[in-house]
Design an enzyme around this catalytic site. Sequence first.
Site, PDB file in Angstrom:
ATOM      1  N   HIS A 201     -10.499 -11.683   4.179  1.00  0.00           N
ATOM      2  CA  HIS A 201     -10.478 -10.283   4.642  1.00  0.00           C
ATOM      3  C   HIS A 201     -11.906  -9.844   4.997  1.00  0.00           C
ATOM      4  CE1 HIS A 201     -10.134  -5.909   4.568  1.00  0.00           C
ATOM      5  NE2 HIS A 201      -8.838  -6.058   4.704  1.00  0.00           N
TER       6      HIS A 201
ATOM      7  N   LYS B  28       0.843  -1.178   0.000  1.00  0.00           N
ATOM      8  CA  LYS B  28       0.000   0.000   0.000  1.00  0.00           C
ATOM      9  C   LYS B  28       0.877   1.226   0.000  1.00  0.00           C
ATOM     10  CE  LYS B  28      -2.190  -1.035   3.998  1.00  0.00           C
ATOM     11  NZ  LYS B  28      -3.040  -0.798   5.165  1.00  0.00           N
TER      12      LYS B  28
ATOM     13  N   ASP C 267      -2.889  -4.770  -0.587  1.00  0.00           N
ATOM     14  CA  ASP C 267      -3.885  -4.071   0.199  1.00  0.00           C
ATOM     15  C   ASP C 267      -5.240  -4.530  -0.340  1.00  0.00           C
ATOM     16  OD1 ASP C 267      -4.630  -2.405   2.222  1.00  0.00           O
ATOM     17  OD2 ASP C 267      -4.609  -0.591   1.015  1.00  0.00           O
TER      18      ASP C 267
ATOM     19  N   LYS D  64       0.690  -9.335   1.386  1.00  0.00           N
ATOM     20  CA  LYS D  64      -0.550  -9.346   0.608  1.00  0.00           C
ATOM     21  C   LYS D  64      -0.755  -8.020  -0.102  1.00  0.00           C
ATOM     22  CE  LYS D  64      -3.926  -7.667   4.044  1.00  0.00           C
ATOM     23  NZ  LYS D  64      -4.403  -6.475   3.314  1.00  0.00           N
TER      24      LYS D  64
END
Lengths: 381, 381
Positions: B264, B148, B175, B173
């Site tokens: 998520h 990110k 974002d 991962k």
Amino acid sequence: MHFSGKSNIKLPCERFSVVYKLFGNEKEAYAKAKDICLEQTVEFPEELVPEGVIADHIVGRIEDFKSIAGGESYEAVISYPVDCAAGEFTQLLNVVFGNISIKTGIKVERLELPEKLLSIFKGPRFGIEGLRELLKVQDRPLLFTALKPMGLTNEELSELAYKFALGGIDIIKDDHGLSNQSFSPFDERVRLCSEAVARANRETGRHCIYMPNVTAPYSDALARAKRAKELGAGGLLISPGLAGLDTLKTIAEDDSIALPVISHPAFQGSYVLSNNGISHGVLFGQIARLAGADGTIYPNFGGRFSFSKEECQSIARMSTEEMGSLKPIFPCPAGGMSLQSIPESLAVYGKDVIFLVGGGLFRHGDDVVENSRYFRKLVEQ
Amino acid sequence: MHFSGKSNIKLPCERFSVVYKLFGNEKEAYAKAKDICLEQTVEFPEELVPEGVIADHIVGRIEDFKSIAGGESYEAVISYPVDCAAGEFTQLLNVVFGNISIKTGIKVERLELPEKLLSIFKGPRFGIEGLRELLKVQDRPLLFTALKPMGLTNEELSELAYKFALGGIDIIKDDHGLSNQSFSPFDERVRLCSEAVARANRETGRHCIYMPNVTAPYSDALARAKRAKELGAGGLLISPGLAGLDTLKTIAEDDSIALPVISHPAFQGSYVLSNNGISHGVLFGQIARLAGADGTIYPNFGGRFSFSKEECQSIARMSTEEMGSLKPIFPCPAGGMSLQSIPESLAVYGKDVIFLVGGGLFRHGDDVVENSRYFRKLVEQ
């Protein structure tokens, strides 16, 4: 921390907006608005956001902030770059309410989407006008009921479907709990109920349609919708809270299916029932419409659920008001509606409404054909 | 109204149970329990439910009802026939919480599923043990971070991935807001970030993996997951609130992909934040695990979200306690976790945890390689 360089991505300047209702005092509400701008885009500490295009364009922007409801809560209009939504329904919803779904006191009150973003949606294929043409009913509310209770055999369900159609119901759907149970296999049910409704239509000369429930696992959802069409279904019911909103969109937009689709609210209620979530009008109106539903089922006021008359009116309004080139869709008030409540609901919704009466249609008397005729008379007055 | 005959379906007697927390006084809570039994199955007026198999077996059954929390609320155990779930995750969720998601003061507190129902789930492919083997890390918490902010180019994101891997992060991962934007196309991002992590692994001798976000529209979700694998991804991130829980299940269970998957919570928060919904432990623990996630991300206590320590502990507990043959999975506390909070979190979770520190990893200092090394030291103590 600084990056190897400012991001030099090029970003078209077009933006879309979301209106959020924010709970708390003015300071708290404004802090929530600022927080939304970061949380829904960069999800990054404010002081570390790279200058340039990221700070100036990617991060959400507060376009308006004001007190509403006599100072009880606040409303912020926050804009985001259209490109952050990546041309995807899933990612649009993520920008609108992804991470902040986990924060308290934030409610999505309205989506304001420019044509560029609306163009990723084909929108409802039929809408109010198309569904009326299909059913050959122009001047009155449409009548909608459900095959139930779960546990009847497919033969019994199809017999009910025949009687409802004979009595003048316009749309007969599976109860939303019927999927592909051992005691009511999907393919057989669709075939029998489609045949039963066609038989009644031959006798009445009417155009009733049967809508099986195609809420299904990922691997079978689209395939089940296609089979339903082949087996004679006249429309489809789907619960996007269970199957996914983009699954509804995919099925509604599939040209090889091309059937009217109605959205069911199962598993979606938690979004609307508290100060965290999505407003009734956005979830059951705007979002259902973006997904391509031709009608949107929700529990009517005065029934066994808790929606207020104003909340129901907001759904009806956002189902029908102008939204680019997306067709207006039918509000389908339901949820314990009794036949007795029809006159009041008529006064509230006018004629562009589909009344879904399920259990209530069994309550009126022993003969469902007669009950259906009575239901019909109530809306023809 | 009576039907052409009592339903003569045959129904195996096996049942599953759901524990609901019910708000209100005893009378109200018991009325809710009775209502759930009907609403989640026949959705039919009680007095009209056909006698026989429907009344005796299809309708939910109150197996237990008691006051909890010193009489502040009540708990009902309600059982349903396994066959009502039709062997489908979507329909199981419908029976558990479909229509009653639209009613207030009802919360799902626990699923109690017999082996026959659990057998429709392959469950997590890796789980805690498998993910530890893959990453060759046995004796400490795993370190997890995110690429990110949104708006960086894929080259910049991959450079970050390289540095994180060099510094000793185990899982990197996307974002969750990165999907397939024009400024960060999915395929290119996966290729570049996978290569960057592989390059770092060659230098360090470690086994860091990169997990792109495969949350995507229906038509591309499975395909995107497959492409991610081909392009070198070591795992997958997906937000089931956006893509659908069964989409997560499909991707996790696909043997041609066979990568670890982490769930998520985007767009799922509304289920846990009020007295209507699903408990933290069920949604982020039991349901994520049924869906086949190997790890479940949720906002940690003490961060910028509002979960309590007890709620977080319930997620960790329900992610790991016995659940038929389903493997235990990693709790992944996140959401504004700072490096300072690691020692306290270590005390709460022990070593079988994945700490997801995103923005906080940029805050520690200017050099993300050094920041990652510092993060690593904190958990190796």
